[in-house]
Design an enzyme around this catalytic site. Structure first.
Site, PDB file in Angstrom:
ATOM      1  N   LYS A  67      28.114 -11.666 -86.188  1.00  0.00           N
ATOM      2  CA  LYS A  67      29.056 -11.027 -85.264  1.00  0.00           C
ATOM      3  C   LYS A  67      29.259  -9.589 -85.694  1.00  0.00           C
ATOM      4  CE  LYS A  67      32.580 -11.358 -82.171  1.00  0.00           C
ATOM      5  NZ  LYS A  67      31.930 -10.297 -81.410  1.00  0.00           N
ATOM      6  N   LYS A  91      34.039  -8.430 -93.857  1.00  0.00           N
ATOM      7  CA  LYS A  91      35.264  -8.413 -93.046  1.00  0.00           C
ATOM      8  C   LYS A  91      35.555  -9.804 -92.472  1.00  0.00           C
ATOM      9  CE  LYS A  91      35.526  -4.923 -90.293  1.00  0.00           C
ATOM     10  NZ  LYS A  91      35.388  -4.000 -89.161  1.00  0.00           N
ATOM     11  N   LYS A 103      25.451  -5.747 -87.020  1.00  0.00           N
ATOM     12  CA  LYS A 103      25.860  -4.537 -86.310  1.00  0.00           C
ATOM     13  C   LYS A 103      24.647  -4.006 -85.556  1.00  0.00           C
ATOM     14  CE  LYS A 103      29.591  -1.930 -85.959  1.00  0.00           C
ATOM     15  NZ  LYS A 103      31.004  -2.334 -86.068  1.00  0.00           N
ATOM     16  N   THR A 187      42.443  -4.249 -82.511  1.00  0.00           N
ATOM     17  CA  THR A 187      42.142  -3.557 -83.771  1.00  0.00           C
ATOM     18  C   THR A 187      43.388  -2.853 -84.300  1.00  0.00           C
ATOM     19  OG1 THR A 187      39.887  -3.213 -83.010  1.00  0.00           O
ATOM     20  CG2 THR A 187      40.627  -1.830 -84.839  1.00  0.00           C
ATOM     21  N   ASN A 222      39.626   4.078 -78.970  1.00  0.00           N
ATOM     22  CA  ASN A 222      40.240   2.754 -78.885  1.00  0.00           C
ATOM     23  C   ASN A 222      41.180   2.506 -80.074  1.00  0.00           C
ATOM     24  OD1 ASN A 222      40.414  -0.147 -79.683  1.00  0.00           O
ATOM     25  ND2 ASN A 222      39.444  -0.446 -77.709  1.00  0.00           N
ATOM     26  N   SER A 357      38.240 -10.618 -80.953  1.00  0.00           N
ATOM     27  CA  SER A 357      36.946 -11.030 -80.388  1.00  0.00           C
ATOM     28  C   SER A 357      36.723 -12.528 -80.592  1.00  0.00           C
ATOM     29  CB  SER A 357      35.803 -10.279 -81.068  1.00  0.00           C
ATOM     30  OG  SER A 357      35.612  -9.034 -80.462  1.00  0.00           O
TER      31      SER A 357
END
Ligand code: NAD
Length: 423
Positions: A67, A91, A103, A187, A222, A357
Site C-alpha cells: 500500500k 509507517k 510507492k 492525514t 492536501n 485509506s
C-alpha cells in the site's frame, strides 16, 4: 548532500543497531521486493509524442498487500520512490495496519499537461502496472500532485482491464466512486491527534492557551491546508504558510480560512496561482525564512529534505510535526534532538492518510458506508494507540521518537516475515 533514500537507509541501520537486528534480516529490510521502472508514452493534444519515466516500488508485503501513494512531480525518480516505498512499510507497521509498503510515481509536472493529457497518462500508468496491483495485491492512493479525480481514472482503467467493478484497488477516490468520508482530511486530522497527544503528555513544554500557540506550516496542499484549517478551528494561531513559490507571514495570526478559501478557489481556475497572491494582511516570506521562524510548532507539509544540515541549527521551534514524508534529514534530526526540539516522525505523524485509506478499503470490501464521524473516530483511536505504543518504545530505548518509530516498525516487520516463514 545525501540522497533521501540513503537517508532512510541510514535510519534503518541506526535503529537496527539499537535493537540488535541480525544483519541478514536488516539486508532484507534494506531492499525492496520488486522495482518496476517504466517509460510511458503520451500523445499530447497537439500530436507530439512525449516519454515520461515512471515507477512502482513494492518494498515488503509480509504484513499484507502493498500500500502506498502515487506522486506526479518533475523531480520524482527511482531513488525518491524507493525511499517512500520503504517508509510506507514502516509507517503501516507503526499504526498496525495489515499492509506492506509501496510507492509509485511519474516524473512529470502535471501543470504542464491539459486535463485530457493528465487522464491519458494516468490510464497509461495503470495499463503498465495492472498485473502487479489489485485490491489484494497492491493498493495505491494519492500523494503529491495526485488527487481523487486521478484515482478515479486509475480505478476505472483497472476495472475496465479486469472487466469487473473493483474500486478497492485505489483509495482516496471521490465519494461517488467508492470514496470514504473523512479521507480528504485524514492525514492532517491524524497528525493533529498525534500532536495533541504529545502536548497532553508534555504539559510543561508549551504553557499557553491554544490562541497563543504559534504555528508555521510549509506547504498548502492536501496535508498543509487541511492542517491549517483544523488547527485554526481549534483556536491555534497560524502565523505563516507557504506553497512552492513562497510564503506569507502575520505574527498576529493569519485569517487562514479566508486566505485558503480564496487561494483554493483561484487554484481550481489556474494551477499556477500562488498563496502569496491571496488577499489579506501579511508580509511575503521565502520558504527558507518560514522554516527558520520563531514558533512553538513547525509543520513541514511539502516535500522531503527541507530541514537539513544547512538549516537545522537555525530552526527555532519546540516541536516539528512531520506531515510531509522525510522533511527532516537524519543529521538534522540528530541536531534537533541535541537542541531539545522534538520531531514527531512522519511515519506516525502523517499516517492518518493511510489509516483513512485503510478504512476506505474496508468499506469497499464490505460494500458499507460509514459516516464522517465514524471514520474520524476510528482514525483518532488508531492514532492515539499508535502514539501510546511509540511513546513506550521511546522510553524503553531511551532514544528520540524517530529512531523509536523505526525500531518498533522494523521489529513488527521482522515478526510478520517470520510468521509467514519468509525468514
Ligand atoms: P500536495 O501536492 O497536495 O501539496 C504539496 C504542497 O507543497 C503544495 O502546496 C506545493 O506548492 C508545496 N510545495 C511543493 N514543492 C515545494 C517546495 N520546494 N517548497 C515548498 N513547498 C513546496 O501534496 P500533499 O498530498 O499535501 O503532500 C505533501 C506531503 O505530505 C508529501 O511529502 C506527501 O508525501 C506527504 N503525505 C501526504 C499524504 C496525503 O494523504 N496527501 C499522506 C501522507 C503523507
Amino acid at each position: 548532500m545525501e540522497s533521501f533514500y540513503q537517508d532512510v537507509l541510514r535510519r534503518i541501520k541506526k535503529a537496527s543497531e539499537i535493537i540488535k537486528l541480525p544483519e541478514q534480516i536488516e539486508e532484507v529490510i534494506l531492499n525492496p521486493q520488486r522495482i518496476i521502472q517504466l517509460s510511458l508514452t503520451l500523445k499530447r493534444d497537439n500530436g507530439n509524442i512525449e516519454t515520461y519515466k515512471a515507477y512502482r516500488v513494492q518494498h515488503n508485503d509480509a504484513p499484507g498487500p502493498f500500500k502506498g501513494g502515487i506522486r506526479f512531480h518533475a523531480d520524482t525518480d527511482l531513488d525518491e520512490v524507493s525511499a517512500l516505498a520503504t517508509l510506507m512499510s514502516l509507517k503501516n507497521s507503526v499504526v498496525n495496519l495489515p499492509y506492506g509498503g509501496a510507492k509509485g510515481g511519474i516524473g512529470v509536472d502535471p501543470r504542464s499537461l491539459s486535463e485530457a493529457e493528465l487522464e491519458r497518462l494516468s490510464r497509461e500508468y495503470v495499463n503498465a502496472i495492472h498485473n502487479v496491483i489489485g485490491p489484494r495485491k497492491d493498493i495505491p492512493a494519492p500523494d503529491v500532485n495526485t488527487n481523487g479525480q486521478i484515482m478515479a481514472w486509475m480505478a476505472d482503467q483497472y476495472s475496465l482491464l479486469n472487466n469487473n467493478y473493483l474500486p478497492g484497488v485505489f483509495t482516496g477516490k471521490p465519494m461517488n466512486f467508492g470514496g470514504s468520508f473523512g479521507r480528504d482530511i485524514a492525514t492532517s486530522f491524524g497528525g493533529i491527534v498525534v500532536l495533541e497527544e504529545f502536548l497532553k503528555k508534555e504539559k510543561k513544554l508549551i504553557k499557553k492557551q491554544n490562541s497563543e500557540i504559534t504555528i508555521a506550516i510549509q506547504g498548502a496542499g492536501n496535508a498543509g491546508a487541511n492542517a491549517a484549517r483544523i488547527l485554526s478551528k481549534k483556536g491555534y494561531k497560524i502565523i505563516a504558510i507557504s506553497d512552492s513559490k513562497g510564503g506569507i507571514l502575520n505574527k498576529n495570526g493569519l485569517k487562514i480560512e479566508a486566505i485558503l478559501d480564496e487561494y483554493q478557489e483561484e487554484k481550481r481556475k489556474d494551477s499556477s496561482v500562488t498563496i502569496t497572491e491571496s488577499g489579506g494582511e501579511f508580509q511575503k516570506i521565502t520558504n527558507k525564512e518560514l522554516l527558520e521562524l520563531t514558533v512553538d510548532i513547525l509543520i513541514p507539509a511539502a516535500l522531503e529534505n527541507q530541514i537539513n544540515n544547512e538549516n537545522a541549527k537555525k530552526i527555532k521551534t519546540k516541536i516539528v510535526l512531520e506531515l510531509a514524508n522525510g522533511p527532516v534529514t537524519f543529521d538534522a534530526n540528530e541536531a534537533l534532538f541535541e537542541n531539545k526540539v522534538t520531531v514527531l516522525p512522519g511515519i506516525l505523524a502523517n499516517a492518518g492518510g493511510v489509516v483513512g485509506s485503510y478504512f476506505e478499503w474496508v468499506q469497499n470490501n464490505s460494500g458499507d458506508r460509514w459516516s464522517k464521524e465514524d471514520v474520524l473516530g476510528k482514525i483518532e483511536t488508531k492514532m492515539k494507540e499508535a502514539f501510546a505504543d511509540l511513546d513506550l518504545v521511546k522510553t524503553k530505548l531511551k532514544t528520540d521518537y524517530h529512531t523509536a518509530a523505526f525500531a518498533s516498525s522494523i521489529l513488527k516487520l521482522q515478526e510478520a516475515m517470520k510468521t509467514r516463514g519468509r525468514i
